[in-house]
Structure formats: structure tokens, C-alpha cells
Design a protein around this motif. Structure first.
Motif, PDB file in Angstrom:
ATOM      1  N   GLU A   1       0.837  -1.200   0.000  1.00  0.00           N
ATOM      2  CA  GLU A   1       0.000   0.000   0.000  1.00  0.00           C
ATOM      3  C   GLU A   1       0.875   1.254   0.000  1.00  0.00           C
ATOM      4  OE1 GLU A   1      -3.741  -0.426   2.608  1.00  0.00           O
ATOM      5  OE2 GLU A   1      -2.251  -1.699   3.579  1.00  0.00           O
ATOM      6  N   ARG A   2       0.617   2.133  -0.973  1.00  0.00           N
ATOM      7  CA  ARG A   2       1.275   3.438  -0.983  1.00  0.00           C
ATOM      8  C   ARG A   2       0.386   4.409  -0.231  1.00  0.00           C
ATOM      9  NH1 ARG A   2       3.325   6.689  -0.838  1.00  0.00           N
ATOM     10  NH2 ARG A   2       3.417   8.079  -2.642  1.00  0.00           N
ATOM     11  N   VAL A   3       0.841   4.843   0.908  1.00  0.00           N
ATOM     12  CA  VAL A   3       0.050   5.731   1.743  1.00  0.00           C
ATOM     13  C   VAL A   3       0.858   6.995   2.022  1.00  0.00           C
ATOM     14  CG1 VAL A   3      -1.185   6.001   3.908  1.00  0.00           C
ATOM     15  CG2 VAL A   3      -1.041   3.741   2.842  1.00  0.00           C
ATOM     16  N   ALA A   4       0.273   8.149   1.686  1.00  0.00           N
ATOM     17  CA  ALA A   4       0.942   9.426   1.947  1.00  0.00           C
ATOM     18  C   ALA A   4       2.358   9.396   1.395  1.00  0.00           C
ATOM     19  CB  ALA A   4       0.903   9.740   3.433  1.00  0.00           C
ATOM     20  N   GLU A   5       3.357   9.533   2.255  1.00  0.00           N
ATOM     21  CA  GLU A   5       4.744   9.581   1.808  1.00  0.00           C
ATOM     22  C   GLU A   5       5.503   8.318   2.215  1.00  0.00           C
ATOM     23  OE1 GLU A   5       4.474  14.313   2.674  1.00  0.00           O
ATOM     24  OE2 GLU A   5       6.234  13.267   3.437  1.00  0.00           O
ATOM     25  N   GLY A   6       4.804   7.206   2.274  1.00  0.00           N
ATOM     26  CA  GLY A   6       5.450   5.964   2.670  1.00  0.00           C
ATOM     27  C   GLY A   6       4.822   4.756   2.026  1.00  0.00           C
ATOM     28  N   ILE A   7       5.277   3.598   2.471  1.00  0.00           N
ATOM     29  CA  ILE A   7       4.801   2.321   1.952  1.00  0.00           C
ATOM     30  C   ILE A   7       4.453   1.426   3.131  1.00  0.00           C
ATOM     31  CG2 ILE A   7       5.360   0.270   0.584  1.00  0.00           C
ATOM     32  CD1 ILE A   7       7.552   1.996  -0.781  1.00  0.00           C
ATOM     33  N   LYS A   8       3.300   0.805   3.071  1.00  0.00           N
ATOM     34  CA  LYS A   8       2.879  -0.149   4.097  1.00  0.00           C
ATOM     35  C   LYS A   8       2.758  -1.523   3.453  1.00  0.00           C
ATOM     36  CE  LYS A   8      -0.981  -1.059   7.300  1.00  0.00           C
ATOM     37  NZ  LYS A   8      -1.851  -1.955   6.496  1.00  0.00           N
ATOM     38  N   ILE A   9       3.436  -2.496   4.039  1.00  0.00           N
ATOM     39  CA  ILE A   9       3.415  -3.873   3.536  1.00  0.00           C
ATOM     40  C   ILE A   9       2.765  -4.752   4.593  1.00  0.00           C
ATOM     41  CG2 ILE A   9       4.787  -5.792   2.640  1.00  0.00           C
ATOM     42  CD1 ILE A   9       7.054  -3.756   2.163  1.00  0.00           C
ATOM     43  N   THR A  10       1.798  -5.539   4.188  1.00  0.00           N
ATOM     44  CA  THR A  10       1.137  -6.456   5.114  1.00  0.00           C
ATOM     45  C   THR A  10       1.375  -7.884   4.664  1.00  0.00           C
ATOM     46  OG1 THR A  10      -0.606  -4.829   5.561  1.00  0.00           O
ATOM     47  CG2 THR A  10      -1.031  -7.109   6.214  1.00  0.00           C
ATOM     48  N   PHE A  11       2.007  -8.665   5.538  1.00  0.00           N
ATOM     49  CA  PHE A  11       2.239 -10.086   5.288  1.00  0.00           C
ATOM     50  C   PHE A  11       1.265 -10.898   6.128  1.00  0.00           C
ATOM     51  CE2 PHE A  11       6.546  -8.279   4.585  1.00  0.00           C
ATOM     52  CZ  PHE A  11       6.810  -8.771   3.313  1.00  0.00           C
ATOM     53  N   ASP A  12       0.735 -11.965   5.535  1.00  0.00           N
ATOM     54  CA  ASP A  12      -0.114 -12.901   6.260  1.00  0.00           C
ATOM     55  C   ASP A  12       0.790 -13.778   7.123  1.00  0.00           C
ATOM     56  OD1 ASP A  12      -1.693 -15.010   7.122  1.00  0.00           O
ATOM     57  OD2 ASP A  12      -2.803 -15.176   5.243  1.00  0.00           O
ATOM     58  N   SER A  13       0.716 -13.613   8.445  1.00  0.00           N
ATOM     59  CA  SER A  13       1.632 -14.369   9.309  1.00  0.00           C
ATOM     60  C   SER A  13       1.347 -15.865   9.257  1.00  0.00           C
ATOM     61  CB  SER A  13       1.563 -13.865  10.755  1.00  0.00           C
ATOM     62  OG  SER A  13       0.291 -14.109  11.316  1.00  0.00           O
ATOM     63  N   GLY A  14       0.133 -16.239   8.840  1.00  0.00           N
ATOM     64  CA  GLY A  14      -0.166 -17.650   8.680  1.00  0.00           C
ATOM     65  C   GLY A  14       0.659 -18.300   7.586  1.00  0.00           C
ATOM     66  N   LEU A  15       1.124 -17.490   6.633  1.00  0.00           N
ATOM     67  CA  LEU A  15       1.986 -17.981   5.566  1.00  0.00           C
ATOM     68  C   LEU A  15       3.458 -17.752   5.890  1.00  0.00           C
ATOM     69  CD1 LEU A  15      -0.049 -16.613   2.517  1.00  0.00           C
ATOM     70  CD2 LEU A  15      -0.089 -18.922   3.468  1.00  0.00           C
ATOM     71  N   MET A  16       3.732 -16.815   6.802  1.00  0.00           N
ATOM     72  CA  MET A  16       5.120 -16.519   7.159  1.00  0.00           C
ATOM     73  C   MET A  16       5.669 -17.478   8.218  1.00  0.00           C
ATOM     74  SD  MET A  16       5.449 -12.382   7.349  1.00  0.00           S
ATOM     75  CE  MET A  16       7.236 -12.474   7.212  1.00  0.00           C
ATOM     76  N   PHE A  17       4.775 -17.980   9.085  1.00  0.00           N
ATOM     77  CA  PHE A  17       5.212 -18.792  10.215  1.00  0.00           C
ATOM     78  C   PHE A  17       4.306 -20.020  10.366  1.00  0.00           C
ATOM     79  CE2 PHE A  17       5.746 -14.262  11.170  1.00  0.00           C
ATOM     80  CZ  PHE A  17       7.109 -14.190  11.425  1.00  0.00           C
TER      81      PHE A  17
END
Length: 224
Positions: free
Chosen positions: A90-106
């Protein structure tokens, strides 16, 4: 004061909603803009003083022409990050937000990274090293299954695993910060499995550090 805050927050939400877009199928890339010099103040209201990924991004926005220059670089980086699997960019304002599904990460109830998540984080690390003048906040979140203290500890360990792996790949430790929320910040209902899955997540916020902000103000960030 409460009325003023509600009006400011409402205006901010309207501005962000008109400034969003999405593309791709597995990744959603959303762009938001905070216009004018009031950007930082509005971001501070939205942030609420909390170290959430979204709050930090909005709270660090400086607005104006310098903010637009930072946003242009973030657009470029976000586009490159679309290759991440099972991640929402997600490009929000002057930054970037990344959301990972922890069910797939761990694995369930564990904090050791899966091989797929390591592949994703290797690609993220390369991007972070390519754009070094940013701060990175890593938030750990869980659903409300189990005891609150256990969930808080698990979310902290998972955020820590992400940080440790990124530093092992050469991302400067001083750029990285972790905050654990456990079950405190749900984004969906915990009454359904679908909702609980959404709440089990790791969020990464990328925002401009002081050097990038100064370079943008001085016209030295992007001369192309």
C-alpha cells in the motif's frame, strides 16, 4: 477539541480515499496523498501517538513539494515491491505499508520463518538496501485466540524474527524498529476464521528518514 479532531480526521480520510488506486491481482498497491504543508499535522492526528505502521507513515509526512518528491520515490519503490508473494503493498501518503499474512510466514504458534517468507524477505531486503534513506517499522499482530499475554509475546517474537532476518541480509539494524500489538489491533472480526486470519499479520512501514526529508526539501533527492 473533540469536534475539531473529528473534522480533521474526516477530511483526512476523504483525502486518502480519493487518492487511492489498486492494480495487480495478488498484490494491492494503493496510493494516498496528503496535500500542502498541513500534511504532517494531519498525519499526527491520524496516528494518535501509536506506533502502528499506518500511524507512523502518516505522522512522518511533511507535505508540500518536498513531500511530493518523497512520494515519487516511494511510488518507484512500491512498484518494484509488487513482486513480493502473498503481500499487500500500500502506498500511503509519503510511505509504503506492507502487510504479510503471518499464517503464511510462520507455522502455527511458532515464530520461525518459513522458506517462502525468507524468499520474500530477501527481496524486501534488496529493496531496502537500494533505498537506504528510510526508516522501517515492523509490527506484529495476532488474533484473539488464546491468552492475551501469549499472543503479545508471539507477535513480538514474530516481528523480531523478521527484523533479525533482514539485518542478517545486510539491512542496517539502526533503521529497524519492532512493536508488538498481540491481539490489540484487529482489522477484522475475530468471530470468524476469515477475520482471524486477517488479524494474524506482520506489517512493515517504510517512511522517509531525516536525511531523505532534508534532501527533498533542498531539491537533492530526485534531480531527474
Amino acid at each position: 477539541m473533540k469536534t475539531i479532531n473529528k473534522l480533521v480526521i474526516g477530511s483526512m480520510l476523504i483525502g486518502l480515499s480519493f487518492g487511492t488506486f489498486s492494480c495487480g491481482t495478488s498484490n494491492a498497491v494503493k496510493g494516498g496523498a496528503i496535500g500542502g504543508a498541513a500534511g504532517g499535522a494531519l498525519g499526527g492526528v491520524m496516528a494518535g501517538g501509536e506506533n502502528t505502521a499506518l500511524g507512523v507513515i502518516l505522522g512522518s509526512a511533511i507535505g508540500g513539494s518536498a513531500g511530493a518528491i518523497i512520494g515519487k520515490q516511494m511510488d518507484r519503490q512500491a512498484k518494484e515491491l509488487e513482486k513480493l508473494e502473498n503481500a499487500e503493498i500500500e502506498r500511503v501518503a509519503e510511505g509504503i505499508k506492507i502487510t504479510f499474512d503471518s499464517g503464511l510466514m510462520f507455522p502455527t504458534n511458532q515464530f520461525a520463518l518459513t522458506e517462502q517468507s525468507k524468499t520474500n524477505l530477501r527481496e524486501l531486503a534488496e529493496s531496502l538496501k537500494e533505498y537506504p534513506d528510510t526508516d522501517i517499522l515492523i509490527n506484529g499482530h495476532t488474533d484473539n485466540t488464546g491468552k492475551e499475554a501469549y499472543n503479545m509475546n508471539l507477535s513480538k517474537k514474530r516481528a523480531g524474527s523478521v527484523k533479525n532476518f533482514l539485518t542478517s541480509l545486510g539491512v542496517e539494524n539502526g533503521r529497524l524498529e519492532i512493536v508488538a500489538f498481540g491481539e490489540e489491533m484487529p482489522i477484522a472480526s475475530n468471530e470468524t476464521e476469515e477475520g482471524r486470519q486477517k488479524n494474524r499479520r506482520v506489517e512493515v512501514a517504510i517512511s522517509a528518514n531525516e536525511k531523505m526529508q532534508n534532501d527533498a526539501k533542498n531539491g537533492e533527492l530526485d534531480k531527474n
